[in-house]
Structure formats: C-alpha cells, structure tokens
Motif scaffolding. Structure first.
Motif, short mmCIF file in Angstrom:
data_model
loop_
_atom_site.label_atom_id
_atom_site.label_comp_id
_atom_site.label_asym_id
_atom_site.label_seq_id
_atom_site.Cartn_x
_atom_site.Cartn_y
_atom_site.Cartn_z
N PHE A 32 0.84 -1.20 0.00
CA PHE A 32 0.00 0.00 0.00
C PHE A 32 0.87 1.24 0.00
N ARG A 33 1.90 1.23 0.84
CA ARG A 33 2.83 2.38 0.89
C ARG A 33 3.50 2.57 -0.46
N HIS A 34 3.91 1.49 -1.09
CA HIS A 34 4.55 1.52 -2.40
C HIS A 34 3.61 2.11 -3.45
N ASP A 35 2.35 1.72 -3.39
CA ASP A 35 1.38 2.12 -4.40
C ASP A 35 0.85 3.53 -4.17
N SER A 36 1.05 4.06 -2.97
CA SER A 36 0.47 5.37 -2.65
C SER A 36 1.15 6.52 -3.37
N PHE A 37 2.29 6.26 -3.98
CA PHE A 37 3.00 7.34 -4.67
C PHE A 37 2.15 7.97 -5.77
N LYS A 38 1.29 7.18 -6.40
CA LYS A 38 0.44 7.73 -7.45
C LYS A 38 -0.50 8.80 -6.89
N HIS A 39 -0.93 8.63 -5.64
CA HIS A 39 -1.81 9.63 -5.02
C HIS A 39 -1.02 10.90 -4.67
N VAL A 40 0.23 10.71 -4.24
CA VAL A 40 1.09 11.86 -3.98
C VAL A 40 1.27 12.67 -5.25
N ALA A 41 1.54 11.97 -6.37
CA ALA A 41 1.73 12.66 -7.65
C ALA A 41 0.47 13.41 -8.08
N ARG A 42 -0.68 12.82 -7.82
CA ARG A 42 -1.94 13.44 -8.25
C ARG A 42 -2.26 14.70 -7.46
N PHE A 43 -2.09 14.64 -6.14
CA PHE A 43 -2.57 15.73 -5.29
C PHE A 43 -1.48 16.72 -4.90
N ALA A 44 -0.25 16.49 -5.31
CA ALA A 44 0.85 17.38 -4.92
C ALA A 44 0.59 18.85 -5.24
N PRO A 45 0.00 19.20 -6.39
CA PRO A 45 -0.21 20.63 -6.68
C PRO A 45 -1.22 21.31 -5.76
N PHE A 46 -2.04 20.52 -5.09
CA PHE A 46 -3.13 21.10 -4.30
C PHE A 46 -2.81 21.17 -2.81
N ILE A 47 -1.65 20.66 -2.41
CA ILE A 47 -1.25 20.67 -1.01
C ILE A 47 -0.09 21.65 -0.87
N PRO A 48 -0.30 22.79 -0.24
CA PRO A 48 0.69 23.87 -0.25
C PRO A 48 2.09 23.47 0.17
N PHE A 49 2.24 22.68 1.24
CA PHE A 49 3.57 22.39 1.74
C PHE A 49 4.33 21.39 0.86
N MET A 50 3.63 20.76 -0.10
CA MET A 50 4.31 19.80 -0.97
C MET A 50 5.00 20.50 -2.14
N GLY A 51 4.45 21.61 -2.59
CA GLY A 51 5.09 22.35 -3.67
C GLY A 51 5.19 21.57 -4.96
N GLY A 52 4.22 20.71 -5.23
CA GLY A 52 4.29 19.86 -6.41
C GLY A 52 3.68 20.49 -7.63
N ARG A 53 4.48 20.64 -8.67
CA ARG A 53 3.97 21.17 -9.94
C ARG A 53 5.01 20.84 -11.01
N PRO A 54 4.59 20.76 -12.27
CA PRO A 54 5.57 20.53 -13.34
C PRO A 54 6.57 21.68 -13.41
N ASP A 55 7.83 21.35 -13.60
CA ASP A 55 8.87 22.37 -13.75
C ASP A 55 9.21 22.46 -15.23
N LEU A 56 8.73 23.51 -15.88
CA LEU A 56 8.93 23.68 -17.32
C LEU A 56 10.06 24.65 -17.65
N SER A 57 10.88 24.96 -16.65
CA SER A 57 12.01 25.85 -16.89
C SER A 57 13.04 25.15 -17.79
#
Length: 397
Positions: A32-57
């Motif tokens: 479950f812990r292994h598989d949860s990364f997909k949820h981290v990737a999905r919701f990262a942009p919406f959780i302020p302290f995660m700072g997740g967003r595509p870096d297009l620089s």
C-alpha cells in the motif's frame, strides 16, 4: 575514465523525517505504501507544503539524439521515473508534478498478469535505504497500457514528460518460438504508442530463467525486434534493460550482440537479484527477508546499495561502447550523483526507490543538479552539452 562518481549523501530534512514516520505507520502494509506514490503525484499541486507542480524551466531540459535517425527524446530534465512505479499507465501527467522529466510505464506483458500471489511482495530496508521487490510483473497487459499511453501522450509532452513503455516476455511460456512471438507482439503494440521502448530481459522476480542469460535466444529476440522497428515509418529508440549482476565476460557478450543488432542503448541496470545481495554493501542479511522470499528466493533489490555496482557498469560501457546511449539506474538519490554520471556520458538516469526515502525526491535532485552545474560554471545542461560534446556515436560491429 578519469571522472569519479561519489556516493553523495543527503541530509534528512524535517519533511524526510515525516516520510520516515509514514513508512513506520504503514510498515505492515508495504505494498500500500509503495502504491500510494500515485496519489502523492496526483494531489501534490493542491497541497501547499508539498510544492508539487511541473517544472517547465529550460536549464535542465535534455534532448537525447541518435545517429541512426531514431526520434529524439525530449526530457523535461534527465530524471526518469523507472518502470514499476506506474504499472497501469493511468494519470501519466501527474508524475510531472513531483519533478520527473520522463517516465517508463510497465513493465507490460502480452496479457494480464496477477503477479506473485504471496504477501508481502515488497519490503523496505530502512537502514540500507533499499527496497526488496518480488511483485512478479503484475500488469493489465500491453494492449491496455499502450492504449492509455497513446491517449495521454500529448498531455504528458506538454507537462515536460517523455514516455516510454517497458515490455517483457510473459513468464510461464516454455516453447522458444512461442516466447519469441510473445515478446515481439508486445514490442509491436507498445511501439505504436510510446516515445521509446525498453526491453526488460533481466527481471529476477518471476521464478523464470532470465532471458539475458541465454545469449543465443537474446540475439534472436533483439534481431527480430529491430527488424520490426526498421520496417516502421517512424524510427523510435529501443533500449535493453540489463541486469546489474552480469560478469564482465557476459556483459561484453551481450553488449557486442546489442551493437550487432542495432539497439540504440541500454538501461544499466535492473534490480539486483536478492539471492546475491551479499555482494552488495548492505546491512540487511538474506535470511532477514522472510516472508518476502516466499517466491522461491527470487526477487530483486533496489536502492542506495546498488550505486557502486551501477557506476562500474556505466564506466565500462561508456569506455568500450561509446556508440551506445546509456541510461543509468541504481542507487541514484542525489543530484550531484546525476551530474557525475552526466560527466561520464550518460544521457539520463532512472530512479524510483529514492521517492520512498526523500520527500519530493525528484524536485530535490533537480535543485542539486542545477547547483552542481552552476558550481562548475554552467547555466544549463544545454550549455554543458555544447561545451562537452560526446564522442561520435558511430556504430561498429
């Protein structure tokens, strides 16, 4: 080669300690812990302290080119999420949120596979920052995966992701002709959708004999695959994923064969066979891994202990086979390691285990890679490549 690759250390931040706490809380549910990364990737942009967003620089963008006029690979950064992280090809674009510049989905087989039936099939070795995996190539089949990749490829490209598909022979087939037909069909289906194809001939966790240990059959596979590739209008890159436990003699044999058949490059390498883990610099012992060894002592090890072995293989291949594109994989958990490997001549790196041990690992490694470039006087990877051209990529037999 003069360049040294150091096993750079990273220091635990508060967020890394939070991640360690999460691993501790879910220590009885490692899959479950292994598989949860997909949820981290999905919701990262919406959780302020995660700072997740595509870096297009632009500073870390990389273009991998091939002299046989195969399609170039356009990477948002030279950090690719390795096969095994996204086996389903669902929501591919999400992985740009967590910092990756490419992703290899799969590994896919010709038809649906449940994988190994014992539980657990994965375990975290905290002290070694390593993962033991005996999943057994569970996947929904290459047709489903390729269809999903095809539907999402444009969105993935807009987010800075290059998308490959990893394919393997279906375990359980005994007839060589049936095996050959099986993997060539999988390749053909995946080829229509992906930017590049990765041929996994070295999976250690299905209980089957590895294809890369049978040189005659391996040559038949890659000869037929490249014949199919060369008959297509679009020429896409083909990589072979090698096992990290090959002897020097065997490595030479398989590399000579890959050059003869015209394969574009190699991924160095796959997970390290768990039965040989005593060859790695690890604190964990083989006898400690029960019940993970319920697959008959198969399975593979990934993570930090593989680094030195991977570097030796990369150095050897770059020195003796400069015509081959190399993607490094094994123990890569720091941006300075990536820079060291780029100086050795690798085109990109793959990683996955690090995301279990570093918070927003790809973003952290991007920052470290950029710092390494700046410290050496470069403003971008493009500038580095312009000032440090590789040896001519001329194929020889």
């Amino acid at each position: 080669m003069a360049n040294d690759c150091i096993n750079h250390e990273y220091y635990l931040r508060f967020s890394d300690k939070v991640l360690a706490l999460i691993r501790k809380i879910f220590h009885k549910s490692p899959e479950f812990r292994h598989d949860s990364f997909k949820h981290v990737a999905r919701f990262a942009p919406f959780i302020p302290f995660m700072g997740g967003r595509p870096d297009l620089s632009k500073p870390l963008r990389r273009v991998v080119t091939f002299t046989d006029r195969s399609n170039s690979l356009y990477l948002g950064c030279p950090i690719i999420l390795a096969a095994g992280a996204n086996k389903t090809a669902l929501r591919i674009r999400d992985y740009a949120n967590v910092g990756f510049g490419g992703i290899t989905v799969g590994t896919a087989t010709r038809h649906f596979r449940e994988g190994n039936t014992h539980r657990p099939r994965i375990g975290f070795l905290e002290e070694d920052r390593a993962i033991h995996n005996s999943m057994g190539l569970n996947n929904e089949g290459v047709e489903v995966i390729a269809r999903r990749v095809d539907a999402q490829l444009v969105k993935a490209h807009k987010a800075g992701l290059c998308v490959g598909i990893s394919v393997a022979e279906t375990p359980g087939l005994s007839d060589p002709e049936e095996k050959l037909k099986d993997i060539v069909e999988s390749f053909t289906i995946a080829y229509r959708a992906a930017d590049y194809i990765e041929i996994n001939v070295s999976c250690p966790n299905t209980g089957e004999s590895r294809v890369d240990l049978d040189m005659s059959f391996s040559e038949r596979i890659f000869t037929e695959i490249m014949n199919v590739r060369n008959s297509q209008t679009l020429r896409k890159a083909v990589y072979a994923k090698l096992s990290p436990d090959l002897s020097e003699r065997h490595l030479i044999s398989i590399m000579d064969m890959l050059v003869r058949t015209g394969v574009n490059g190699v991924v160095v390498g796959n997970t390290y066979p768990t039965a040989k883990m005593s060859e790695l610099p690890m604190n964990a012992k083989f006898d400690d891994l029960t019940p993970l060894r319920a697959d008959g002592d198969c399975g593979g090890m990934s993570g930090r202990p593989l680094f030195d072995n991977m570097v030796w293989n990369v150095k050897y291949i770059r020195e003796h086979y400069p015509q081959m594109s190399v993607i490094a994989c094994g123990g890569i958990d720091h941006g300075y390691k990536i820079y060291d490997l780029i100086k050795l001549g690798v085109d990109a790196v793959q990683c996955y285990s690090v995301v279990a041990f570093r918070w927003m690992a790809a973003h952290a490694m991007r920052n470290e890679l950029y710092d390494a470039l700046v410290n050496d006087g470069y403003k971008s990877l493009g500038e580095y490549d312009d000032r440090n051209p590789k040896k001519p990529m001329v194929r020889s037999v």
